[in-house]
Design an enzyme around this catalytic site. Structure first.
Site, mmCIF file in Angstrom:
data_model
loop_
_atom_site.group_PDB
_atom_site.id
_atom_site.type_symbol
_atom_site.label_atom_id
_atom_site.label_comp_id
_atom_site.label_asym_id
_atom_site.label_seq_id
_atom_site.Cartn_x
_atom_site.Cartn_y
_atom_site.Cartn_z
ATOM 1 N N GLU A 1 0.789 -1.148 0.203
ATOM 2 C CA GLU A 1 0.000 0.445 -0.085
ATOM 3 C C GLU A 1 0.919 0.722 0.041
ATOM 4 O O GLU A 1 1.854 1.164 0.511
ATOM 5 C CB GLU A 1 -0.932 -0.036 1.083
ATOM 6 N N CYS B 1 -5.834 -2.312 2.213
ATOM 7 C CA CYS B 1 -6.059 -2.107 3.640
ATOM 8 C C CYS B 1 -6.848 -3.105 4.518
ATOM 9 O O CYS B 1 -7.315 -3.818 5.876
ATOM 10 C CB CYS B 1 -5.469 -1.497 4.383
ATOM 11 N N LYS C 1 -10.212 1.804 -2.629
ATOM 12 C CA LYS C 1 -10.382 0.641 -1.562
ATOM 13 C C LYS C 1 -12.110 1.292 -0.771
ATOM 14 O O LYS C 1 -12.019 2.474 -1.285
ATOM 15 C CB LYS C 1 -8.894 1.824 0.086
#
Length: 286
Positions: free
Chosen positions: A54, A164, A123
């Protein structure tokens, strides 16, 4: 003859993967150059699917998104496409800040061996947390959420993408398993509070829940960075075993995705066949 045939089938059902836990600096150009070098190194050592972390091309500092964010296509996507093509690999390009229509996104691109873009994932779940006395973070003040699940095929391996905080949402992983994914990949930068507490539990949990391989790829730790990453990139198999994991420093992890093993696990404990869909069911609204 039978033994030789079995060996051939097993080779066909294995894919070498590399996770690159790279050190990230304030220089986008230096980060892109470093990523290209590490991708080439991983490919040279036999990896056919390579994954970056990331925020690999810039620090995870939401105050400076306007400095680092790019449109797609752009500089970073071009570097990633060339790296995939030059090394004849599948490449999951970690994440980097994307700007589109005056909004910022945390975006992951995947590329094929010809340099073609196979997937674009933004995301979905934004990191808005408050742990008193330890960390307060509100990603939604700066970044907009994506709204789509994204899968792609890396040779015979079907991959589902998350980023994440997305790993904390088991429904997302379960939907990917329903879509036939063998591997879930989460470029991720957990911090020094949530990392030691939850990192390993989460990737083991997603692997066990869904009987899939799970890769989580962090940047290397930089104690002087505005956001200090936990590191500890990891690769877990469908039985919940951590096959390989890093510490905090820059490194390349290598492993094999073995679809024969995945099928063995699913046959031994047939979770998906035993679901009570007469009582509950999960659906993708998109």
């Amino acid at each position: 003859m039978t033994i030789q045939h079995a060996i051939v089938l097993r080779q066909v059902n294995e894919l070498s993967i590399a996770l690159i836990q790279m050190a990230v600096t304030a220089s986008k150009e230096a980060n892109l150059e470093k990523a290209s070098e590490l991708i080439a190194k991983a490919a040279g050592e036999g990896a056919k699917l390579v994954c970056l972390p990331e925020f690999f091309n810039s620090p995870y500092d939401l105050r400076h998104l306007d400095v680092y964010a790019e449109k797609i296509p752009g500089q970073t996507s071009t570097v990633l496409s060339n790296a995939a093509k030059n090394n004849n690999i599948y490449l999951i390009g970690g994440t980097y800040p994307e700007v589109d229509d005056d909004k910022f996104y945390n975006t992951c691109l995947a590329f094929g061996p010809n340099g073609e873009t196979l997937a674009k994932f933004r995301k979905i779940h934004l990191f808005d947390i408050d742990v008193p006395g330890k960390i307060t973070f509100k990603e939604s003040n700066s970044i907009s959420p994506g709204n789509s699940l994204v899968t792609f095929d890396a040779a015979f391996v079907k991959v589902g993408l998350g980023i994440c905080y997305d790993v904390r949402f088991p429904h997302l992983a379960s939907l990917y398993a329903d879509k036939g994914c063998h591997l879930l990949v989460y470029p991720a930068a957990f911090n020094m509070t949530t990392g030691p507490a939850h990192w390993e539990i989460l990737h083991k949990g997603r692997a066990l829940d869904n009987q899939v391989y799970v890769a989580m790829i962090s940047p290397a730790r930089d104690e002087n960075a505005p956001y200090v990453a936990w590191g500890h990139s990891s690769f877990t198999d469908p039985w919940g075993r951590v096959i390989t994991k890093a510490e905090e420093k820059e490194t390349i992890l290598k492993a094999e995705i073995d679809l024969d093993l995945l099928e063995e696990v699913r046959q031994q404990i047939p979770l998906r066949k035993q679901q009570r869909k007469d009582l509950y069911q999960l659906s993708d609204k998109k």
